[in-house]
Design a protein around this motif. Structure first.
Motif, PDB file in Angstrom:
ATOM      1  N   GLU A 221      20.709 -22.270   7.363  1.00 37.08           N
ATOM      2  CA  GLU A 221      21.981 -22.511   8.024  1.00 37.08           C
ATOM      3  C   GLU A 221      22.470 -20.986   8.201  1.00 37.08           C
ATOM      4  O   GLU A 221      22.655 -20.361   9.319  1.00 37.08           O
ATOM      5  N   THR A 222      23.364 -20.452   6.704  1.00 46.23           N
ATOM      6  CA  THR A 222      23.265 -19.040   6.904  1.00 46.23           C
ATOM      7  C   THR A 222      23.710 -18.469   7.940  1.00 46.23           C
ATOM      8  O   THR A 222      23.704 -17.105   8.207  1.00 46.23           O
ATOM      9  N   ILE A 223      21.625 -17.660   8.176  1.00 45.97           N
ATOM     10  CA  ILE A 223      21.493 -17.312   8.617  1.00 45.97           C
ATOM     11  C   ILE A 223      21.337 -17.473  10.255  1.00 45.97           C
ATOM     12  O   ILE A 223      21.149 -16.504  11.002  1.00 45.97           O
ATOM     13  N   VAL A 224      21.171 -19.056  10.704  1.00 44.64           N
ATOM     14  CA  VAL A 224      21.158 -19.709  12.094  1.00 44.64           C
ATOM     15  C   VAL A 224      22.856 -18.986  11.965  1.00 44.64           C
ATOM     16  O   VAL A 224      22.422 -18.481  13.051  1.00 44.64           O
ATOM     17  N   HIS A 225      23.870 -18.996  11.441  1.00 49.06           N
ATOM     18  CA  HIS A 225      24.963 -18.424  12.041  1.00 49.06           C
ATOM     19  C   HIS A 225      25.477 -16.872  11.963  1.00 49.06           C
ATOM     20  O   HIS A 225      25.697 -16.731  12.880  1.00 49.06           O
ATOM     21  N   LEU A 226      24.872 -16.563  11.529  1.00 52.82           N
ATOM     22  CA  LEU A 226      24.805 -14.509  10.957  1.00 52.82           C
ATOM     23  C   LEU A 226      23.961 -14.692  12.692  1.00 52.82           C
ATOM     24  O   LEU A 226      24.284 -13.979  13.362  1.00 52.82           O
ATOM     25  N   GLU A 227      22.390 -15.483  13.298  1.00 52.44           N
ATOM     26  CA  GLU A 227      21.757 -14.318  13.772  1.00 52.44           C
ATOM     27  C   GLU A 227      22.606 -14.910  15.405  1.00 52.44           C
ATOM     28  O   GLU A 227      22.468 -13.591  16.643  1.00 52.44           O
ATOM     29  N   LYS A 228      23.509 -16.036  15.581  1.00 55.36           N
ATOM     30  CA  LYS A 228      24.299 -16.379  16.547  1.00 55.36           C
ATOM     31  C   LYS A 228      25.638 -16.278  16.996  1.00 55.36           C
ATOM     32  O   LYS A 228      26.803 -16.344  17.609  1.00 55.36           O
ATOM     33  N   GLY A 229      25.909 -15.529  15.836  1.00 54.93           N
ATOM     34  CA  GLY A 229      27.286 -14.468  15.644  1.00 54.93           C
ATOM     35  C   GLY A 229      28.300 -15.409  14.928  1.00 54.93           C
ATOM     36  O   GLY A 229      29.741 -15.135  15.730  1.00 54.93           O
ATOM     37  N   LYS A 230      28.219 -16.207  14.806  1.00 58.02           N
ATOM     38  CA  LYS A 230      29.673 -17.747  14.112  1.00 58.02           C
ATOM     39  C   LYS A 230      29.794 -16.998  13.140  1.00 58.02           C
ATOM     40  O   LYS A 230      30.409 -18.062  12.635  1.00 58.02           O
ATOM     41  N   TYR A 231      29.342 -16.053  12.185  1.00 56.03           N
ATOM     42  CA  TYR A 231      29.886 -15.904  10.827  1.00 56.03           C
ATOM     43  C   TYR A 231      29.624 -14.622  10.778  1.00 56.03           C
ATOM     44  O   TYR A 231      28.427 -14.179  11.033  1.00 56.03           O
ATOM     45  N   ASN A 232      31.122 -13.974   9.878  1.00 55.46           N
ATOM     46  CA  ASN A 232      30.694 -12.469   8.994  1.00 55.46           C
ATOM     47  C   ASN A 232      30.535 -13.023   7.945  1.00 55.46           C
ATOM     48  O   ASN A 232      31.454 -12.972   7.007  1.00 55.46           O
TER      49      ASN A 232
ATOM     50  N   SER B  29      27.320  -4.715  14.229  1.00 57.83           N
ATOM     51  CA  SER B  29      28.039  -3.789  15.552  1.00 57.83           C
ATOM     52  C   SER B  29      29.524  -5.225  15.716  1.00 57.83           C
ATOM     53  O   SER B  29      28.846  -6.121  15.768  1.00 57.83           O
ATOM     54  N   PHE B  30      30.668  -4.350  15.972  1.00 56.00           N
ATOM     55  CA  PHE B  30      32.126  -4.459  16.001  1.00 56.00           C
ATOM     56  C   PHE B  30      32.255  -3.767  16.712  1.00 56.00           C
ATOM     57  O   PHE B  30      32.067  -2.978  17.381  1.00 56.00           O
ATOM     58  N   GLU B  31      33.128  -5.285  17.770  1.00 57.79           N
ATOM     59  CA  GLU B  31      34.130  -4.629  19.488  1.00 57.79           C
ATOM     60  C   GLU B  31      34.788  -5.203  19.088  1.00 57.79           C
ATOM     61  O   GLU B  31      35.542  -6.413  18.682  1.00 57.79           O
ATOM     62  N   ASP B  32      36.098  -4.453  19.808  1.00 55.73           N
ATOM     63  CA  ASP B  32      37.669  -5.095  19.272  1.00 55.73           C
ATOM     64  C   ASP B  32      37.290  -5.681  20.668  1.00 55.73           C
ATOM     65  O   ASP B  32      36.704  -6.412  21.824  1.00 55.73           O
TER      66      ASP B  32
END
Length: 65
Positions: free
Chosen positions: A28-39, A61-64
């Protein structure tokens, strides 16, 4: 945050579960990471980059906002 985890994982023919096992996290951590919902923590980010054979700077990559 933008991530290339899914792209890199698929390029290596790896499932989310396999990547999670190698990184010591739940799928689930990988799922959230891939969706950009977890740092990820700094350590997890570097661990994923090493597993996926890509520099961490290219994996995330990070965007302001």
């Amino acid at each position: 945050m933008q991530t290339r985890i899914r792209e890199c994982r698929l390029k290596l023919g790896m499932t989310q579960g396999e990547l999670a096992d190698l990184a010591g996290v739940r799928r689930e951590t990988i799922v959230h990471l891939e969706k950009g919902k977890y740092n990820p923590s700094l350590k997890l980010g570097f661990d994923l980059a090493k597993i996926l054979q890509i520099p961490v700077e290219e994996l995330f990559s990070f965007e302001d906002e």
